[in-house]
Enzyme design. Structure first.
Site, PDB file in Angstrom:
ATOM      1  CE  LYS A   1      45.465  42.375  46.867  1.00  0.00           C
ATOM      2  NZ  LYS A   1      44.615  41.029  47.051  1.00  0.00           N
TER       3      LYS A   1
ATOM      4  CD  GLU B   1      43.483  47.423  30.957  1.00  0.00           C
ATOM      5  OE1 GLU B   1      42.526  47.948  30.231  1.00  0.00           O
ATOM      6  OE2 GLU B   1      44.607  47.409  29.887  1.00  0.00           O
TER       7      GLU B   1
ATOM      8  CB  CYS C   1      36.099  44.343  32.779  1.00  0.00           C
ATOM      9  SG  CYS C   1      37.250  43.496  31.921  1.00  0.00           S
TER      10      CYS C   1
ATOM     11  CD  GLU D   1      32.394  47.632  35.531  1.00  0.00           C
ATOM     12  OE1 GLU D   1      32.733  46.867  34.571  1.00  0.00           O
ATOM     13  OE2 GLU D   1      33.278  48.522  36.404  1.00  0.00           O
TER      14      GLU D   1
END
Ligand SMILES: Cc1cc2nc3c(=O)[nH]c(=O)nc-3n(C[C@H](O)[C@H](O)[C@H](O)COP(=O)(O)OP(=O)(O)OC[C@H]3O[C@@H](n4cnc5c(N)ncnc54)[C@H](O)[C@@H]3O)c2cc1C
Length: 1007
Positions: free
Chosen positions: A673, A754, A788, A884
Site C-alpha cells: 500500500k 519505522e 525522517c 517532529e
C-alpha cells in the site's frame, strides 16, 4: 640524431647538478617541520594524526585546549613522537617547543613555508624578494569553502583589491627575460570558482555560470584595463566542466574576445584531460585570440579516489602515478604544437616532467621565452633557482591568507611532500638516483589488472565483511550530473514523463489489473493544479480479495527455492537501473524531490533488491548448529505468511521497494500500500515487479485511503506481518492493533515499525566550521527537511555559538529554493496542503516560543513552498524542540558544555539519527558511547544512509529497533526453525555433518 630520452637525461642531469648545489630546505633534517615530515614519511598512523592535529590547531583558542588535543592525538600511540609529547605535556616549560604557544607558533611557521603572506602587504614583501631572484608571481587568495553568498562577495572584493594593489606596487617591474614580455604580464592572479559562489551544483552548470560570470566579469574587465593576467584554477572534478564552460563563455563575450591574458588549468591526472585540452584548443582557434594553459598533474588525487571509493564509481583520475606523468608529457607536446594559440605554463616540481618540456620545446623550435615554468611557493626552491639560471621563465604560485582558511591548501601541500609517489620526496628525502628519476614514465606503467580501471582497494564496499563466496554485494553508484550525458538524460526523462501526466493506474490483485471509476488524484506539489496521475481507489472488498490472493500465492511461493526468489530481485534491480531516469523524473513531479535526491531514492531501491537477494542467499541455507557425532541439527527459516507493506511518500520508491522486496525474497506474499501522496511512484514499482516476473498474487498493489484499507488490513486475521514506515501516530496505532489476536488468526503478528525523529546535531567547540555549516544546512533543508533522518535541532556550545550563527544564517539565506524540475534546487515544495499548513502552524508556534532568527522571503508564487526557517533561543521543553515538524524548520539550542549537549540531544521521545561535529578524539568517543540514536554520524551529514553500509532505523519512539538495509533485517520476515535428526544407527554414525545443507523443500526442484 639524439633520442628524446637522452636529451631529457642530459637536461635533467644538468638541473640536478644545479639543484644539488643548493639543498632543499623543506627536506633538511633540522627544524620542527622537517622533523615532523621525516616522521610522517615513516609512520602512516602518525602522519594521519599529525595532519589532523595541524588541521584543528588554528581553531583552538586557549593553551589548555591545545595541550589537551595534543594529548588526545598523540599519547598512547606507538610512535616515535608520543614519548616526546608525553614529556612535553608534563613539562611544557622544560621542553619549550612543545608548549602551547610555541607549538602554535611552530605550526604557523610551518604554514608560512607554503603561504606567501597573510595580506597584500606581506605578499608584496615576498614578491619583491622573488623579483630580485628573477622569479615572477601569481597570487592566489586562500579559502575554498564559502558557505554563503556574503562570504563569496567578500572573496570577490579581496581579489579586486589585490589586483589594484599589485598593479600599483609593480608599476616599474619589467619582464625578467625581456623577450616576449607581451605574453606574460607582471601582475598575475589565480582565482578559484568555489570561492566566488556558494551554491555551485554540478547538476546546474548554467546557474553556476550565470552567478560566477557576474562575479568574474568585473575582475576580468579591470584586469584588461590594468594589463594584468587572470588564471582560473582547477579544483575538484565535480567543478571541472563548469570551470571550463565558464572560462569559454566569458572569454567569448565581445569585451574579452580579443584579450589574450586569461588562462586556465588542465589536470593531467584526469582521464578526460586530453579531450578537454583538444576541445579548448579548438575553441581558442575559433575565438581567434591566444589564451594560456597551465598544465599540472592535479592536487586532488586523494580526494577524488576517496570520493569515488565511497560512491563505488570509477575514479576520474589515473590510478598509477606514471600514467599521470606520461599523460603530462603527452599534453606538453600538444600544448607546444599549438603554441600559435596557447601560451603554455608547466606547473610541476618534477625534474623529469620539466626536462621533458624543455626537450620538446627545443625539438619543436620554440623559444624558451614563449612559455614558463610555474612552481609553488615554498616548494622546489633549488629547482626554481636552477631554471632561472638556465634562462627559463619561472613564476611562483603565491597563496595569500590566514592559516584557518588556508588549512585545506596546507594539508594538500603536506600530503604532496610526504606522498610515497611524489617526486620531491623521492629526490630530496630518499635520494633516489637521478637516472631512476629521469626514466620514461611510459616504461613504468603496469598493465591494468582490472579492465574497469577501478582498483580493488577503492571498490571494496562489500556490505558484509564475510560475504558468502560468490555472493558479494556492491552499492550502485549515484548518477553524477557532472556529465552532460546524464544531465541530458534527466532532462529528457522529465520531458517524457511530463507527457504522461494525468494517466490512470490500476490495482493489481492476484496478477490481475483492476480498474474502477473511483480514482484518487496525485498532484505535483510544486504546481498543485497539475495532476501527476490517478490511482484506482481500493476499498474493503479489494482489500479482502488481495488477502485471499496473497494467501493462495503464499502456499506456493513459500516453497520456491531461495535462488529463484533472489533472482527475481536481481531482475528488479536491473529494471530499476534501466528505468532509473524515468523513475527519478516521476519522483520530481510527484513528491517534489530535487534531481539528486530522486536519483538517490532509485539507487537505494536498486541496492535494497541486490542486498536482500544476497542476504537471503546467505540465510536460505540451513546451517549446522554444532558438530556432534550421531546427530545433526540444522537451523533455518520459514516465511511468516502474508505481509502488509505500508510505505510513506518521502522515499516513495525506495522504502516501498525495500519493505516489499524483503517480504518477497523471504518467501512471503505481499500486499503493497503506497502512500496516498505517491500513488504513481507505487504503481511504477508494481510495474517493475510485474516485468521482473513476480508470480500472480505474490505481490498485490492496493492504492487507497490508509484509514479504510490500511486499518482493515492491519486488523485482518490472515495478515501475519506488517511492515510500516510513517508517522508516529499511525505507527503506534498499528503496533497496538496488531497486539490483539483475532479469531482464526494463526500467527502472532510481527510488526516492523519505522517512525519519525527529532534529530539533533551537536557542534563541538573545535568543530571544522566549513564542514559543520555545509552539512547542517544540507541535513536540515535538503528535500525541504522531509526526511525522517533530517536535522531539526542544532545544539551549539556557548563557546562557539556566535561563530556558528554568524555563518549559518547567511548560508541558509543563500539556498536555492524553487521548483525541483530545475536542476540544482536544494529546497522544493513540501508534499501537500495539509503538510504546508501544519508546518506553517509550527512556525507560528516557534515565533511565540522562541526567536525567529531567519526566514526565507523569496518563494515561488504557487505550490506548497514553506520558507526555510531558523529559530534561536530554543529551550529543550518547547514544542518546536520536541515535536517532529517534518519540514524546513531548524531549532538552534545553546548549551554550556558537551554533557549538557548530550542530555539535551537525548531528551526527546525519539532516537533516530544524530550528528556530532568535533575534532577531539575523546569527545568523539564520549558521543559515540552516549548519544541515543539508531544512526549516529560523526563529522558528516546525518541523512543519506546507504544500504549495507549504514543499516537504517531507530529506537525509542522512532521505531521498533529494526535496521533496513542491514544484515538482520530479513530475520523479521522469517520464522526460525531447527530440524534435528539422529544420524546414528546401532552406534555407527557419519564422521562429520556438512556445515550447510540444501534447503528443506517440500518438493525438490526437478533438475
Ligand atoms: C604553480 C602550480 C599551480 C598549480 N595549480 C593547480 C591547480 O589549479 N589545480 C590542481 O589540481 N593542481 C594544481 N597544481 C598541481 C598540484 O598542486 C601539485 O603540485 C602537482 O600535481 C604535483 O605534481 P609534480 O609534477 O610537481 O610532482 P610529482 O611528484 O611528479 O607528481 C605528483 C602528482 O602525481 C599525481 N599522482 C599521485 N599519485 C598518483 C597515482 N597513484 N596515480 C596517478 N596519479 C598520481 C598527483 O597529481 C600528484 O599531485 C599546481 C601546481 C603548481 C606547481
Amino acid at each position: 640524431m639524439r633520442s628524446l630520452q637522452s636529451d631529457i637525461e642530459e637536461r635533467g642531469g644538468h638541473i640536478f647538478e644545479l639543484v644539488d648545489r643548493n639543498p632543499e630546505r623543506v627536506f633538511s633534517k633540522a627544524g620542527f617541520y622537517q622533523r615532523l615530515m621525516a616522521l610522517s614519511m615513516h609512520d602512516e598512523r602518525f602522519k594521519t594524526q599529525l595532519f589532523r592535529f595541524v588541521a584543528v590547531l588554528p581553531s583552538l583558542r586557549g593553551s589548555s585546549e591545545i595541550i589537551q588535543h595534543l594529548q588526545e592525538y598523540f599519547t598512547g600511540n606507538d610512535d616515535a613522537f608520543s614519548p616526546l609529547v608525553g614529556m612535553g605535556i608534563r613539562a611544557a616549560r622544560v621542553v619549550p617547543w612543545i608548549s602551547a604557544p610555541l607549538l602554535r607558533w611552530n605550526v604557523s611557521e610551518m604554514a608560512r613555508q607554503f603561504i606567501a603572506g597573510r595580506n597584500s602587504q606581506e605578499i608584496i614583501g615576498t614578491l619583491r624578494k622573488r623579483r630580485a631572484q628573477k622569479i615572477g608571481f601569481t597570487v592566489d587568495v586562500l579559502g575554498e569553502a564559502v558557505v554563503s553568498e556574503s562570504e563569496a562577495d567578500g572573496y570577490a572584493a579581496i581579489y579586486g583589491d589585490l589586483l589594484e594593489k599589485l598593479t600599483r606596487e609593480t608599476k616599474r617591474w619589467t619582464d625578467p627575460l625581456a623577450k616576449n614580455a607581451d605574453l606574460f604580464p607582471v601582475v598575475n592572479l589565480s582565482v578559484k570558482i568555489s570561492a566566488l559562489y556558494s551554491q555551485i551544483s554540478p547538476a546546474a552548470p548554467d546557474d553556476a555560470i550565470a552567478h560566477l560570470s557576474t562575479k568574474l566579469r568585473p575582475l576580468l574587465r579591470r584586469a584588461l584595463e590594468l594589463r594584468a593576467f587572470i588564471n582560473v584554477d582547477m579544483e575538484s572534478y565535480a567543478l571541472k566542466n563548469t570551470t571550463l564552460a565558464l572560462f569559454k563563455s566569458l572569454l567569448t563575450e565581445a569585451e574579452f574576445k580579443d584579450w589574450p591574458h586569461a588562462g586556465i588549468v588542465i589536470q593531467a591526472y584526469l582521464r578526460d584531460s586530453e579531450r578537454d585540452l583538444r576541445d579548448l584548443i579548438e575553441w581558442g582557434r575559433g575565438r581567434g585570440t591566444r589564451f594560456a594553459v597551465r598544465l599540472v598533474k592535479g592536487a586532488y588525487w586523494d580526494y577524488e579516489t576517496t570520493k569515488s571509493g565511497q560512491n563505488g564509481s570509477n575514479p576520474p583520475v589515473f590510478l598509477q602515478k606514471p600514467e599521470s606523468d606520461a599523460n603530462f608529457e603527452n599534453l606538453t607536446r600538444l600544448l607546444f604544437e599549438n603554441n600559435s594559440v596557447v601560451t603554455p605554463a608547466f606547473g610541476s616540481h618534477n625534474v623529469r616532467s620539466i626536462a621533458h618540456a624543455q626537450a620538446v620545446a627545443d625539438e619543436l623550435d620554440i623559444d624558451r621565452s614563449r612559455f614558463e615554468f610555474q612552481l609553488l611557493y615554498g616548494m622546489g626552491g633549488p629547482i626554481k633557482r636552477a631554471l632561472v639560471e638556465m634562462g627559463y621563465r619561472v613564476r611562483e604560485y603565491c597563496p595569500m591568507g590566514e592559516l584557518l582558511p588556508g588549512m585545506a591548501y596546507l594539508v594538500r601541500r603536506l600530503l604532496e611532500n610526504t606522498s610515497n609517489e611524489g617526486f620531491l620526496r623521492a629526490k630530496f628525502a630518499e635520494n633516489v638516483p637521478a637516472k631512476e628519476l629521469l626514466r620514461d614514465p611510459k616504461d613504468l606503467i603496469q598493465p591494468a589488472a582490472d579492465s574497469s580501471g577501478i582498483s580493488e582497494s577503492i571498490r571494496k564496499n562489500d556490505a558484509s565483511l564475510n560475504p558468502t563466496v560468490g555472493h558479494s554485494f556492491r552499492n550502485a553508484p549515484l548518477v553524477s550530473f557532472i556529465y552532460k550525458d546524464n544531465h541530458d538524460k534527466m532532462e529528457s526523462a522529465l520531458r517524457e514523463v511530463r507527457k504522461r501526466l494525468g494517466e490512470k493506474y490500476p490495482l493489481y490483485i492476484g496478477g490481475e489489473k483492476i480498474w474502477s471509476d473511483n480514482l484518487t488524484p496525485s498532484v505535483n506539489p510544486a504546481e498543485p493544479t497539475e495532476i501527476v496521475g490517478y490511482g484506482t481507489e481500493a476499498g474493503v472488498d479489494e482489500a479482502e480479495r488481495a488477502v485471499k490472493a496473497a494467501r493462495a500465492a503464499f502456499e506456493k511461493w513459500r516453497w520456491t527455492p531461495v535462488e529463484e526468489r533472489a533472482q527475481l530481485l536481481a531482475r528488479m534491480a536491473d529494471i530499476l537501473e534501466r528505468r532509473r531516469y524515468e523513475l527519478s523524473a516521476v519522483e520530481v513531479f510527484e513528491v517534489g524531490k530535487p534531481w539528486s535526491e530522486a536519483d538517490g531514492d532509485i539507487r537505494e531501491a536498486i541496492d535494497f533488491c541486490r542486498f536482500y537477494a544476497q542476504q537471503m542467499r546467505r540465510l536460505g541455507r540451513p546451517k549446522l548448529t554444532q558438530q556432534v557425532p550421531g546427530e545433526e541439527s540444522y537451523h533455518h527459516y520459514w516465511p511468516r505468511g502474508v505481509a502488509l507493506v505500508i510505505a510513506p511518500w518521502n522515499f516513495p520508491i525506495a522504502i516501498l521497494c525495500g519493505m516489499a522486496s524483503a517480504g518477497v525474497v523471504t518467501g512471503n506474499a505481499v500486499i503493497m500500500k503506497p502512500s496516498e501522496q505517491s500513488i504513481v511512484c507505487g504503481a511504477m514499482l508494481m510495474q517493475v515487479f510485474e516485468e521482473a516476473g513476480v508470480p500472480p498474487g505474490v505481490v498485490n498493489f492496493l492504492s487507497g485511503h490508509g484509514s479504510v484499507i490500511g486499518a482493515h488490513l492491519v486488523d485482518h486475521k490472515d495478515v501475519d506481518l506488517i511492515a510500516f514506515t510513517g508517522s508516529r501516530e499511525v505507527g503506534l496505532k498499528i503496533w497496538q492493533s496488531a497486539g490483539i489476536t483475532r479469531p482464526g488468526q494463526r500467527e502472532l503478528k510481527r510488526v516492523i515499525c519505522e517512525m519519525g525523529g527529532k534529530n539533533a546535531m551537536i557542534v563541538d567547540a573545535d568543530a571544522d566550521l566549513d564542514e559543520t555549516i555545509t552539512n547542517s544546512i544540507y541535513s536540515a533543508f535538503g528535500f525541504q527537511g522531509q526526511k525522517c533522518s533530517a536535522l531539526s535541532r542544532l545544539i551549539l556550545l556557548e563557546e562557539n555559538y556566535d561563530r556558528v550563527m554568524e555563518r549559518l544564517i547567511p548560508a541558509a539565506a543563500s539556498l536555492r529554493v524553487g521548483n525541483p524540475e530545475q536542476p540544482g534546487i536544494m529546497v522544493g515544495p513540501v508534499i501537500d496542503e495539509p503538510a504546508y499548513r501544519r508546518i506553517l502552524e509550527y512556525i507560528e508556534i516557534g515565533k511565540k516560543e522562541a526567536t525567529l532568527a531567519y526566514q526565507a522571503k523569496e518563494l515561488p508564487p504557487h505550490g506548497y513552498f514553506v520558507p526555510p526557517t531558523i529559530f534561536t533561543d530554543v529551550k529543550p521543553n518547547m514544542r518546536i524542540a520536541r515535536e517532529e515538524i517534518f519540514g524546513p524548520v531548524l531549532s538552534v539550542l545553546k548549551v554550556r558544555d558537551l554533557d549538557e549537549a548530550i542530555d539535551v540531544a537525548n531528551g526527546t521521545d525519539y532516537a533516530l539519527t544524530g550528528g556530532f561535529f568535533s575534532r577531539s578524539p575523546d569527545n568523539i568517543e564520549r558521543v559515540k558511547a552516549r548519544l541515543e540514536a539508531g544512526n549516529l554520524y560523526i563529522n558528516r551529514s546525518c541523512t543519506g544512509a546507504i544500504v549495507g553500509r549504514h543499516p537504517f532505523g531507530g529506537f525509542k519512539m522512532s521505531g521498533s529497533g529494526t535496521k533496513a538495509g542491514g544484515e538482520d533485517y530479513l530475520l523479521h520476515f522469517l520464522v526460525p526453525r531447527v530440524v534435528t535428526e539422529n544420524t546414528s544407527r546401532h552406534g555407527f554414525a557419519p564422521e562429520r555433518s556438512p556445515e550447510y545443507r540444501d534447503e528443506f523443500l517440500w518438493q525438490k526442484p526437478r533438475r
